[in-house]
Scaffold this motif. Structure first.
Motif, short mmCIF file in Angstrom:
data_model
loop_
_atom_site.label_atom_id
_atom_site.label_comp_id
_atom_site.label_asym_id
_atom_site.label_seq_id
_atom_site.Cartn_x
_atom_site.Cartn_y
_atom_site.Cartn_z
N ILE A 59 -39.08 -13.05 -6.45
CA ILE A 59 -40.18 -12.19 -6.88
C ILE A 59 -41.34 -13.04 -7.39
CG2 ILE A 59 -40.91 -10.47 -8.60
CD1 ILE A 59 -38.11 -9.20 -8.27
N GLU A 60 -41.03 -14.02 -8.21
CA GLU A 60 -42.09 -14.88 -8.75
C GLU A 60 -42.85 -15.59 -7.64
OE1 GLU A 60 -42.64 -17.95 -12.44
OE2 GLU A 60 -40.82 -18.20 -11.22
N ALA A 61 -42.11 -16.15 -6.67
CA ALA A 61 -42.76 -16.85 -5.56
C ALA A 61 -43.61 -15.89 -4.73
CB ALA A 61 -41.71 -17.52 -4.68
N ASN A 62 -43.07 -14.70 -4.46
CA ASN A 62 -43.81 -13.72 -3.65
C ASN A 62 -45.08 -13.26 -4.35
OD1 ASN A 62 -41.88 -13.90 -1.68
ND2 ASN A 62 -40.99 -11.87 -2.03
N MET A 63 -44.97 -12.98 -5.64
CA MET A 63 -46.14 -12.47 -6.37
C MET A 63 -47.21 -13.56 -6.50
SD MET A 63 -45.32 -9.44 -6.49
CE MET A 63 -46.77 -8.85 -7.31
N SER A 64 -46.78 -14.79 -6.71
CA SER A 64 -47.73 -15.90 -6.78
C SER A 64 -48.42 -16.09 -5.44
CB SER A 64 -47.02 -17.19 -7.18
OG SER A 64 -46.49 -17.08 -8.48
N ARG A 65 -47.66 -15.96 -4.35
CA ARG A 65 -48.22 -16.10 -3.01
C ARG A 65 -49.23 -14.99 -2.71
NH1 ARG A 65 -43.79 -15.58 -0.10
NH2 ARG A 65 -43.02 -17.52 -0.93
N VAL A 66 -48.88 -13.74 -3.07
CA VAL A 66 -49.79 -12.62 -2.85
C VAL A 66 -51.09 -12.83 -3.62
CG1 VAL A 66 -50.13 -10.14 -3.32
CG2 VAL A 66 -48.02 -10.92 -2.25
N ALA A 67 -50.96 -13.21 -4.88
CA ALA A 67 -52.15 -13.43 -5.70
C ALA A 67 -53.03 -14.54 -5.12
CB ALA A 67 -51.74 -13.77 -7.13
N ALA A 68 -52.42 -15.61 -4.66
CA ALA A 68 -53.17 -16.72 -4.09
C ALA A 68 -53.85 -16.33 -2.78
CB ALA A 68 -52.26 -17.93 -3.88
N GLN A 69 -53.12 -15.61 -1.93
CA GLN A 69 -53.68 -15.22 -0.63
C GLN A 69 -54.84 -14.24 -0.78
OE1 GLN A 69 -50.31 -13.75 1.59
NE2 GLN A 69 -49.77 -15.79 2.35
N LEU A 70 -54.72 -13.35 -1.75
CA LEU A 70 -55.77 -12.35 -1.95
C LEU A 70 -56.85 -12.83 -2.92
CD1 LEU A 70 -53.60 -9.10 -2.15
CD2 LEU A 70 -54.87 -9.99 -0.18
N GLY A 71 -56.61 -13.96 -3.55
CA GLY A 71 -57.58 -14.49 -4.50
C GLY A 71 -57.74 -13.62 -5.73
N ILE A 72 -56.62 -13.06 -6.19
CA ILE A 72 -56.64 -12.18 -7.37
C ILE A 72 -55.72 -12.75 -8.44
CG2 ILE A 72 -57.20 -10.11 -6.03
CD1 ILE A 72 -54.24 -9.33 -6.12
N GLN A 73 -55.81 -12.20 -9.63
CA GLN A 73 -54.91 -12.62 -10.70
C GLN A 73 -53.51 -12.07 -10.41
OE1 GLN A 73 -56.49 -11.37 -14.46
NE2 GLN A 73 -58.27 -12.74 -14.31
N GLN A 74 -52.53 -12.78 -10.94
CA GLN A 74 -51.15 -12.35 -10.69
C GLN A 74 -50.87 -10.96 -11.20
OE1 GLN A 74 -48.59 -15.42 -12.22
NE2 GLN A 74 -48.76 -16.65 -10.36
N ARG A 75 -51.43 -10.61 -12.33
CA ARG A 75 -51.16 -9.27 -12.88
C ARG A 75 -51.71 -8.18 -11.97
NH1 ARG A 75 -55.24 -10.46 -17.37
NH2 ARG A 75 -57.08 -9.37 -16.63
N SER A 76 -52.72 -8.49 -11.18
CA SER A 76 -53.27 -7.51 -10.24
C SER A 76 -52.44 -7.41 -8.96
CB SER A 76 -54.71 -7.88 -9.87
OG SER A 76 -55.53 -7.87 -11.02
N ALA A 77 -51.61 -8.41 -8.70
CA ALA A 77 -50.80 -8.42 -7.49
C ALA A 77 -49.64 -7.43 -7.54
CB ALA A 77 -50.27 -9.84 -7.24
#
Length: 186
Positions: A34-52
């Motif tokens: 989950i941590e890896a996926n959420m960090s990846r989503v945030a990075a790909q979308l250029g958003i903060q992790q809490r928004s992912a």
């Protein structure tokens, strides 16, 4: 990220979905995923992790993890991986290893790591001894009994005629409790 309510909820929901699908995974593995996926989503979308978190779906993640888990098991089975050679039923040496667990817990003061190391080393050696008949490098390494595995099993049984009692789960559990230790899941 791991200290947030959203993360803890995501882990709990994913584990519940995995359980519903009949797959058991270590919570730490699910957390890492989950941590890896959420960090990846945030990075790909250029958003903060809490928004992912709005993109998180526990059911879909659980389905994906379950599919990967079952695919791995199927490929491993067909390749013969993960299928340990089992000793014969009522193997005296295996009973000896099982019998040593409660005593080892007492001797180590309940150090489960030390107990597991002891069991692993004994099982490893027992497996090697069982296979010594075909091991050219082991000639003369076991003294007068040589490589006679059947003789070794007879010697163990002679020293402790009721050694196979340790295959009785209730007797083993009673010995474990008698040692002052038990195993509980938290």
């Amino acid at each position: 990220m791991r200290n947030t309510k959203a993360f803890k909820d995501a882990v709990a929901q994913t584990l519940a979905e995995l359980a519903r699908l009949g797959v058991t995974m270590r919570p730490g593995s699910v957390e890492d995923t989950i941590e890896a996926n959420m960090s990846r989503v945030a990075a790909q979308l250029g958003i903060q992790q809490r928004s992912a978190w709005r993109y998180f779906d526990a059911e879909e993640l659980a389905k994906s993890l379950a599919q990967q888990h079952k695919k791995f098991e199927a490929s491993s089975e067909s390749a013969g991986v993960g299928v340990a050679p089992m000793p014969p039923v009522d193997n005296p040496e295996l009973a000896l290893v099982l019998a040593g667990v409660p005593d080892s817990l007492v001797q180590t003061g309940g150090d489960l790591f030390a107990v597991i190391i002891n069991v692993a080393v004994n099982a490893w050696m027992a497996g090697h001894i069982h296979g010594e008949d075909g091991c050219e490098g082991c000639e003369g390494s076991r003294g007068p009994s040589g490589h006679d595995w059947d003789d070794r099993m007879k010697q163990i049984t002679a020293m402790s005629p009721d050694i196979t009692k340790w295959f009785d789960r209730d007797r083993w559990t009673a010995a474990l409790h008698d040692s002052g230790f038990s195993i509980e899941r938290r």
